[in-house]
Structures are given as C-alpha cells and as structure tokens.
Scaffold this active site. Structure first.
Site, PDB file in Angstrom:
ATOM      1  N   GLU A   1       2.593   3.940 -10.768  1.00  0.00           N
ATOM      2  CA  GLU A   1       1.432   4.960 -11.278  1.00  0.00           C
ATOM      3  C   GLU A   1       2.089   6.352 -11.646  1.00  0.00           C
ATOM      4  O   GLU A   1       3.398   6.746 -11.114  1.00  0.00           O
ATOM      5  CB  GLU A   1       0.358   5.209 -10.150  1.00  0.00           C
ATOM      6  CG  GLU A   1       0.689   5.641  -8.772  1.00  0.00           C
ATOM      7  CD  GLU A   1      -0.451   6.337  -8.102  1.00  0.00           C
ATOM      8  OE1 GLU A   1      -0.843   7.305  -8.407  1.00  0.00           O
ATOM      9  OE2 GLU A   1      -0.985   5.500  -7.328  1.00  0.00           O
TER      10      GLU A   1
ATOM     11  N   LYS B   1      -6.627   4.779   1.890  1.00  0.00           N
ATOM     12  CA  LYS B   1      -6.457   5.947   2.198  1.00  0.00           C
ATOM     13  C   LYS B   1      -7.604   6.359   3.488  1.00  0.00           C
ATOM     14  O   LYS B   1      -8.584   6.009   3.459  1.00  0.00           O
ATOM     15  CB  LYS B   1      -6.817   7.169   1.232  1.00  0.00           C
ATOM     16  CG  LYS B   1      -5.721   7.130   0.157  1.00  0.00           C
ATOM     17  CD  LYS B   1      -5.912   8.098  -0.805  1.00  0.00           C
ATOM     18  CE  LYS B   1      -4.948   7.937  -1.831  1.00  0.00           C
ATOM     19  NZ  LYS B   1      -4.904   7.037  -2.869  1.00  0.00           N
TER      20      LYS B   1
END
Length: 309
Positions: A27, A162
């Site tokens: 990414e 996360k």
C-alpha cells in the site's frame, strides 16, 4: 464497462505476472500518511528490497495523476513521500472522483486490494488492517477494509488489526462475512504493536507453504472474498502491553474530547500513540511491516509453485 483502461501496471510487474513469477502488493498510505519524509521513502524502499531478497517482485500501489498504478517507480515513491499528507487518502468511495480529476491518491488496505486484484496480484503485505472502532454501536464507524476482505480475492498479510480498535467485534464482523482469519504460528490474534490480544483466530498455520495451499484451494473453489493472515510482530520489537494500552486509552479520550470522527480518527490516534510512546510505536510499526513483507513474499513464491503443478 472497462475498468482496466484506468489501470497501469509497471513493466516489471506485468512481466512477472505473465511468467507466473511471485508478486507482492504494497500500500501507499504508509508512505504519505504513516511517517515523516525521508523516513517514509527509506522504509518503502527497504520493504521493496526485502521482497526482492525473498524471491518476489514488489508492486507498490497508488493513484498517480488519475491512474491506478500497480508498481511504482522510485521517483513516484519519492513524490508521495515528499507530498506526504497533502496526497488524499483514497478508499473505495474516493476512486471515481480522484480518477475523474486526474489526482493522486494514497491507497488504503481497501484500495490496494482492489487495484491488486484488477492487476492479477493475489498477495498483499501491510501493517495492520482497519476494523470495527470502539463505540461503533453508536457511531457506526467500521472500516471499509472489512467489506473489501469479504469481496476481493486477495490474501492480506498483516500484524492483526490495529489495537486502537474493538478487536472482538472486528473478528465477529469478519466471521459474519465469511473471511477466514489465519494466525501464522499463533492461535491468538496479534494486536499490531503486541503479539497477543486475548482473542482467538479461526485457524493456525505454521509455514508459508500451508498459507499458499489454503489460499490456492480457496481460489480453485471459486469462493468469494479474501483471506486474512495475522503475523505477530517479532518478539524483540513487541511493545509492553500495559504501556501501549495506556497510550491508546489516553489517545481515545483526547480524540473524543476534540470531536474527531470518521476518517480522521485513525491518523489522529496513531499520531497520538506515537507521541505518548516517545516514537517507540513507530519503530515497532516499521519492523512489523518488514516482517509481514518477508512472509508475504515467501507465500507468493509458494503460491506460484502450486500454480505450476
């Protein structure tokens, strides 16, 4: 309908795909929004080198001048790094506008999966995925990454979700959508900065060959959607759970008090956690990305071997 007219695949990546050689997608949000220049560019180039050393071809993905790009040049990576957060963070909803305007965009997990799939890339290495935010029962703040995993046939190698998120609800959402969550050499979902979360994954697999074979079977069956591989941060870079959880709780409190919501939430929280940990969280973030890149490359090599059989 011709989406590929907006797609540009680099010569190196196109040749590798045509010859059934391993390719790993990366990414670009981590470049433009993840860390300051020049550390962002240095890290992106190091990740590409790690993938090459493991026998695969890196394909960093971004939107450049209104084109979906699979495989960036060093100059394009440098451009994203220098422009930093001035480059829009591009999720699924942003793509038509950015392409129509001829703009740049830094791809999230969602858009990297989309563009990788269009190009024919099946393995993607990232840091951590988005998920269900804490308090989502009232805010409805759920990352588009989860919906993309349910639709797009790409294996995402990450260090878990996360730890600013509601990990339990994130796993429940993925289960509902039929996305297999695989722990690499672990039965517990890693929590990005730390190796443990208290939540179990669906399955444990212990080698890149097992990961590749499982994904290959999924492809041969024609099953919709992707696969999530949770690869724990190496022990030596794992942060103290009490320290990181304390920083996250304080960051969440400040986020709420400041009235921050929507797509601004995650960047604010990650920046605040970095500040509260004296930069240790950023160091851990970089190391877990390196670790995921190595595993993704090895898995991509194994997947290509299976396709030759």
């Amino acid at each position: 309908m011709n989406p590929k007219k907006y797609l540009e695949v680099s010569k190196e990546v196109a040749e590798a795909l045509a010859e059934n050689r391993p390719v790993v997608a990366l990414e670009s949000t981590i470049i433009s929004h993840g860390m300051p220049y020049p550390q962002n560019v240095e890290t992106a180039c190091k990740v590409e080198n790690i993938i090459r050393e493991a026998g695969a071809v890196p394909a960093t993905i971004a939107i450049i001048s209104g084109k979906l790009k699979a495989g960036l040049s060093k100059e394009e990576i440098e451009h994203l790094g220098k422009c930093g957060s001035d480059v829009p963070k591009a999720s699924r909803r942003d793509i038509p506008v950015l392409l129509a305007k001829g703009s740049d965009g830094a791809t999230t997990v969602t858009t990297t999966m989309m563009i990788a799939s269009m190009a024919g890339i099946r393995i993607f290495a990232t840091g951590g995925i988005g998920g269900v935010h804490r308090g989502a029962e009232t805010t409805m703040d759920i990352s588009a990454d989860l919906e993309e995993l349910a639709m797009t046939p790409v294996m995402v190698v990450c260090a878990g979700a996360k730890s600013i998120l509601d990990l339990g609800l994130t796993l429940e959402y993925l289960e509902t959508k039929g996305v297999p969550v695989i722990g690499y050499q672990t039965e517990e979902l890693p929590a990005f900065y730390t190796r443990k979360s208290g939540f179990k994954v669906d399955y444990r697999l212990d080698t890149p060959e097992e990961l590749a074979k499982t994904f290959h079977v999924k492809e041969e069956l024609g099953l919709k959607g992707g696969m999530l591989v949770a690869n724990p941060i190496p022990e030596e870079y794992s942060m103290d759970p009490a320290t990181i959880h304390g920083a996250i709780e304080q960051a969440l409190s400040e986020c709420k008090a400041s009235g921050i919501h929507g797509k601004e939430t995650t960047p604010f929280l990650l920046a605040k956690v970095k500040e509260l940990t004296g930069g240790d969280s950023l160091d851990s973030n970089i190391q877990l990305v390196f670790n995921n890149a190595r595993l993704a490359a090895k898995t991509a090599v194994s997947l290509c071997e299976l396709k030759k059989q």
